[in-house]
Design a protein around this motif. Structure first.
Motif, PDB file in Angstrom:
ATOM      1  N   PRO A  41       0.821  -1.216   0.000  1.00  0.00           N
ATOM      2  CA  PRO A  41       0.000   0.000   0.000  1.00  0.00           C
ATOM      3  C   PRO A  41       0.856   1.268   0.000  1.00  0.00           C
ATOM      4  N   GLY A  42       0.551   2.167  -0.926  1.00  0.00           N
ATOM      5  CA  GLY A  42       1.267   3.428  -0.999  1.00  0.00           C
ATOM      6  C   GLY A  42       2.648   3.358  -1.608  1.00  0.00           C
ATOM      7  N   LYS A  43       3.018   2.185  -2.115  1.00  0.00           N
ATOM      8  CA  LYS A  43       4.349   2.017  -2.694  1.00  0.00           C
ATOM      9  C   LYS A  43       4.251   1.574  -4.141  1.00  0.00           C
ATOM     10  N   GLU A  44       5.348   1.759  -4.867  1.00  0.00           N
ATOM     11  CA  GLU A  44       5.388   1.301  -6.244  1.00  0.00           C
ATOM     12  C   GLU A  44       5.579  -0.209  -6.286  1.00  0.00           C
ATOM     13  N   ARG A  45       5.157  -0.771  -7.390  1.00  0.00           N
ATOM     14  CA  ARG A  45       5.366  -2.198  -7.588  1.00  0.00           C
ATOM     15  C   ARG A  45       6.866  -2.477  -7.690  1.00  0.00           C
ATOM     16  N   GLU A  46       7.305  -3.563  -7.055  1.00  0.00           N
ATOM     17  CA  GLU A  46       8.732  -3.899  -7.087  1.00  0.00           C
ATOM     18  C   GLU A  46       8.939  -5.356  -7.467  1.00  0.00           C
ATOM     19  N   GLN A  83       8.304 -19.881  -2.918  1.00  0.00           N
ATOM     20  CA  GLN A  83       8.332 -20.322  -1.537  1.00  0.00           C
ATOM     21  C   GLN A  83       8.893 -19.192  -0.695  1.00  0.00           C
ATOM     22  N   MET A  84       8.113 -18.745   0.269  1.00  0.00           N
ATOM     23  CA  MET A  84       8.501 -17.610   1.103  1.00  0.00           C
ATOM     24  C   MET A  84       8.626 -18.063   2.546  1.00  0.00           C
ATOM     25  N   ASN A  85       9.824 -17.976   3.078  1.00  0.00           N
ATOM     26  CA  ASN A  85      10.085 -18.383   4.454  1.00  0.00           C
ATOM     27  C   ASN A  85      10.468 -17.183   5.307  1.00  0.00           C
ATOM     28  N   ASN A  86      10.326 -17.348   6.607  1.00  0.00           N
ATOM     29  CA  ASN A  86      10.712 -16.302   7.557  1.00  0.00           C
ATOM     30  C   ASN A  86      10.149 -14.933   7.152  1.00  0.00           C
ATOM     31  N   LEU A  87       8.856 -14.925   6.926  1.00  0.00           N
ATOM     32  CA  LEU A  87       8.196 -13.696   6.480  1.00  0.00           C
ATOM     33  C   LEU A  87       8.223 -12.636   7.568  1.00  0.00           C
ATOM     34  N   ASN A  88       8.266 -11.396   7.140  1.00  0.00           N
ATOM     35  CA  ASN A  88       8.180 -10.275   8.074  1.00  0.00           C
ATOM     36  C   ASN A  88       7.167  -9.266   7.553  1.00  0.00           C
ATOM     37  N   SER A  89       6.891  -8.258   8.362  1.00  0.00           N
ATOM     38  CA  SER A  89       5.828  -7.311   8.020  1.00  0.00           C
ATOM     39  C   SER A  89       6.116  -6.552   6.735  1.00  0.00           C
ATOM     40  N   GLU A  90       7.393  -6.397   6.396  1.00  0.00           N
ATOM     41  CA  GLU A  90       7.738  -5.685   5.165  1.00  0.00           C
ATOM     42  C   GLU A  90       7.428  -6.494   3.915  1.00  0.00           C
ATOM     43  N   ASP A  91       7.089  -7.758   4.083  1.00  0.00           N
ATOM     44  CA  ASP A  91       6.699  -8.586   2.941  1.00  0.00           C
ATOM     45  C   ASP A  91       5.209  -8.450   2.633  1.00  0.00           C
ATOM     46  N   THR A  92       4.480  -7.726   3.462  1.00  0.00           N
ATOM     47  CA  THR A  92       3.056  -7.538   3.227  1.00  0.00           C
ATOM     48  C   THR A  92       2.829  -6.765   1.933  1.00  0.00           C
ATOM     49  N   ALA A  93       2.072  -7.369   1.029  1.00  0.00           N
ATOM     50  CA  ALA A  93       1.844  -6.757  -0.283  1.00  0.00           C
ATOM     51  C   ALA A  93       0.901  -7.638  -1.081  1.00  0.00           C
ATOM     52  N   VAL A  94       0.465  -7.108  -2.211  1.00  0.00           N
ATOM     53  CA  VAL A  94      -0.184  -7.945  -3.222  1.00  0.00           C
ATOM     54  C   VAL A  94       0.923  -8.468  -4.122  1.00  0.00           C
ATOM     55  N   TYR A  95       0.940  -9.767  -4.303  1.00  0.00           N
ATOM     56  CA  TYR A  95       1.971 -10.417  -5.113  1.00  0.00           C
ATOM     57  C   TYR A  95       1.402 -10.782  -6.474  1.00  0.00           C
ATOM     58  N   TYR A  96       2.148 -10.416  -7.505  1.00  0.00           N
ATOM     59  CA  TYR A  96       1.718 -10.642  -8.874  1.00  0.00           C
ATOM     60  C   TYR A  96       2.693 -11.570  -9.595  1.00  0.00           C
TER      61      TYR A  96
END
Length: 124
Positions: A41-46, A83-96
């Motif tokens: 949210p509020g950020k560019e797609r990366e 496969q996403m391990n050891n997730l943190n809050s900065e990984d919160t996003a919509v994934y495409y």
């Protein structure tokens, strides 16, 4: 008609794992570089990760996910996974999920086809 359909997103806690999948149809999957991008949210797609067209494709990652995320593909099943391990809050996003016939770098401008996205939310 080309379709990329993602699945596997959800709400998890910090330190948990998730596995995203993307099934492609309507394109010569084995000839395409496949990638995952994300947009918070509020950020560019990366760019997050990509894998070249070969069955044992070359992989590339965003620095902040190296060692935690793994991209892979199964050309027989027209599927790419993240496969996403050891997730943190900065990984919160919509994934495409995205497909490119030729992608010399991680710019999204090379990607012709996109999925609808799947939400990943990591609570701390």
């Amino acid at each position: 008609q080309v379709q990329l359909v993602e699945s596997g997103g959800g709400l998890v806690q910090a330190g948990d794992s998730l596995r995203l999948s993307c099934v492609a149809s309507g394109l010569g999957f084995s000839r395409y570089t496949m990638a995952w991008f994300r947009q918070a949210p509020g950020k560019e797609r990366e760019f997050v990760a990509s894998i070249t067209w070969e069955s044992s494709g070359r992989t590339y990652y965003l620095d902040s996910v190296k060692g935690r995320f793994t991209i892979s593909r199964d050309n027989a099943k027209n599927t790419v996974t993240l496969q996403m391990n050891n997730l943190n809050s900065e990984d919160t996003a919509v994934y495409y999920c995205a497909a490119a016939f030729f992608a010399p770098d991680d710019s999204d401008t090379y990607y012709n086809y996109w999925g609808q996205g799947t939400q990943v939310t990591v609570s701390s």
